[in-house]
Motif scaffolding. Structure first.
Motif, PDB file in Angstrom:
ATOM      1  N   THR A 136       0.850  -1.183   0.000  1.00 22.36           N
ATOM      2  CA  THR A 136       0.000   0.000   0.000  1.00 22.36           C
ATOM      3  C   THR A 136       0.885   1.231   0.000  1.00 22.36           C
ATOM      4  O   THR A 136       1.883   1.293   0.709  1.00 22.36           O
ATOM      5  CB  THR A 136      -0.908  -0.001   1.237  1.00 22.36           C
ATOM      6  OG1 THR A 136      -1.657  -1.215   1.229  1.00 22.36           O
ATOM      7  CG2 THR A 136      -1.843   1.173   1.228  1.00 22.36           C
ATOM      8  N   LEU A 137       0.502   2.213  -0.793  1.00 24.53           N
ATOM      9  CA  LEU A 137       1.245   3.465  -0.871  1.00 24.53           C
ATOM     10  C   LEU A 137       0.459   4.553  -0.149  1.00 24.53           C
ATOM     11  O   LEU A 137      -0.756   4.472  -0.029  1.00 24.53           O
ATOM     12  CB  LEU A 137       1.446   3.860  -2.336  1.00 24.53           C
ATOM     13  CG  LEU A 137       2.124   2.821  -3.215  1.00 24.53           C
ATOM     14  CD1 LEU A 137       2.124   3.282  -4.663  1.00 24.53           C
ATOM     15  CD2 LEU A 137       3.536   2.570  -2.738  1.00 24.53           C
ATOM     16  N   PHE A 138       1.148   5.592   0.310  1.00 22.45           N
ATOM     17  CA  PHE A 138       0.504   6.695   1.014  1.00 22.45           C
ATOM     18  C   PHE A 138       0.828   8.000   0.317  1.00 22.45           C
ATOM     19  O   PHE A 138       1.953   8.207  -0.152  1.00 22.45           O
ATOM     20  CB  PHE A 138       0.988   6.760   2.466  1.00 22.45           C
ATOM     21  CG  PHE A 138       0.646   5.525   3.256  1.00 22.45           C
ATOM     22  CD1 PHE A 138      -0.583   5.409   3.877  1.00 22.45           C
ATOM     23  CD2 PHE A 138       1.550   4.474   3.352  1.00 22.45           C
ATOM     24  CE1 PHE A 138      -0.906   4.273   4.595  1.00 22.45           C
ATOM     25  CE2 PHE A 138       1.236   3.332   4.066  1.00 22.45           C
ATOM     26  CZ  PHE A 138       0.008   3.233   4.689  1.00 22.45           C
ATOM     27  N   ASP A 139      -0.162   8.922   0.257  1.00 22.14           N
ATOM     28  CA  ASP A 139       0.104  10.233  -0.310  1.00 22.14           C
ATOM     29  C   ASP A 139       0.604  11.155   0.796  1.00 22.14           C
ATOM     30  O   ASP A 139       0.796  10.734   1.942  1.00 22.14           O
ATOM     31  CB  ASP A 139      -1.124  10.791  -1.029  1.00 22.14           C
ATOM     32  CG  ASP A 139      -2.282  11.116  -0.093  1.00 22.14           C
ATOM     33  OD1 ASP A 139      -2.100  11.059   1.143  1.00 22.14           O
ATOM     34  OD2 ASP A 139      -3.367  11.432  -0.609  1.00 22.14           O
ATOM     35  N   ALA A 140       0.806  12.441   0.482  1.00 18.99           N
ATOM     36  CA  ALA A 140       1.369  13.394   1.440  1.00 18.99           C
ATOM     37  C   ALA A 140       0.479  13.605   2.658  1.00 18.99           C
ATOM     38  O   ALA A 140       0.968  13.924   3.740  1.00 18.99           O
ATOM     39  CB  ALA A 140       1.626  14.730   0.747  1.00 18.99           C
ATOM     40  N   SER A 141      -0.831  13.407   2.498  1.00 19.07           N
ATOM     41  CA  SER A 141      -1.739  13.607   3.629  1.00 19.07           C
ATOM     42  C   SER A 141      -1.933  12.347   4.465  1.00 19.07           C
ATOM     43  O   SER A 141      -2.685  12.343   5.423  1.00 19.07           O
ATOM     44  CB  SER A 141      -3.097  14.101   3.119  1.00 19.07           C
ATOM     45  OG  SER A 141      -3.727  13.099   2.356  1.00 19.07           O
ATOM     46  N   GLY A 142      -1.274  11.244   4.070  1.00 16.14           N
ATOM     47  CA  GLY A 142      -1.373  10.001   4.824  1.00 16.14           C
ATOM     48  C   GLY A 142      -2.478   9.078   4.359  1.00 16.14           C
ATOM     49  O   GLY A 142      -2.696   8.034   4.946  1.00 16.14           O
TER      50      GLY A 142
END
Length: 119
Positions: free
Chosen positions: A7-13
């Motif tokens: 799973t990947l996360f963006d800048a906001s989590g």
């Protein structure tokens, strides 16, 4: 189901999936997760996998469409707008066609999900 890992996360989590089919995978998770299957979200899912074991009828088709559309709207309303849901059950194969529009683009997409048979 084929959910991308890791799973990947963006800048906001928030979690992201690799590739452009993130919304497709979210819809797939809601459709093919049975209520009670998730420990911390016992009402998550649509109950769709119980359909192949119930005799077909026009009333069942209508109820299923409403149930699935309601589950998608409940769990994914922050990501997409559900336009239409169509379900068909033939022998051991369940097909669900969902028309939805991502909130960020508004461009309608039609996706078919299949469970059982030669899926």
């Amino acid at each position: 189901m084929n959910i991308h890992f890791p799973t990947l996360f963006d800048a906001s989590g928030r979690t992201l999936s690799a590739g452009d089919d993130y919304l497709y995978e979210l819809v797939e998770q809601v459709l093919f997760t049975s209520p009670g299957e998730r420990v911390n979200l016992p009402d998550f899912g649509s109950g769709l996998l119980q359909l192949p074991f119930v005799p077909n009828s026009p009333e069942l088709a209508a109820a299923t469409q409403l149930t699935v559309q309601g589950a998608l709207q409940k769990w994914l309303s922050g990501y997409l707008k559900v336009i239409a849901v169509e379900t068909t059950s033939v022998e051991a194969t369940l097909k669900v066609t969902v028309t939805y529009a991502p909130l960020d683009t508004g461009i309608p997409q039609v996706k078919t999900f299949q469970h059982g048979g030669n899926s």
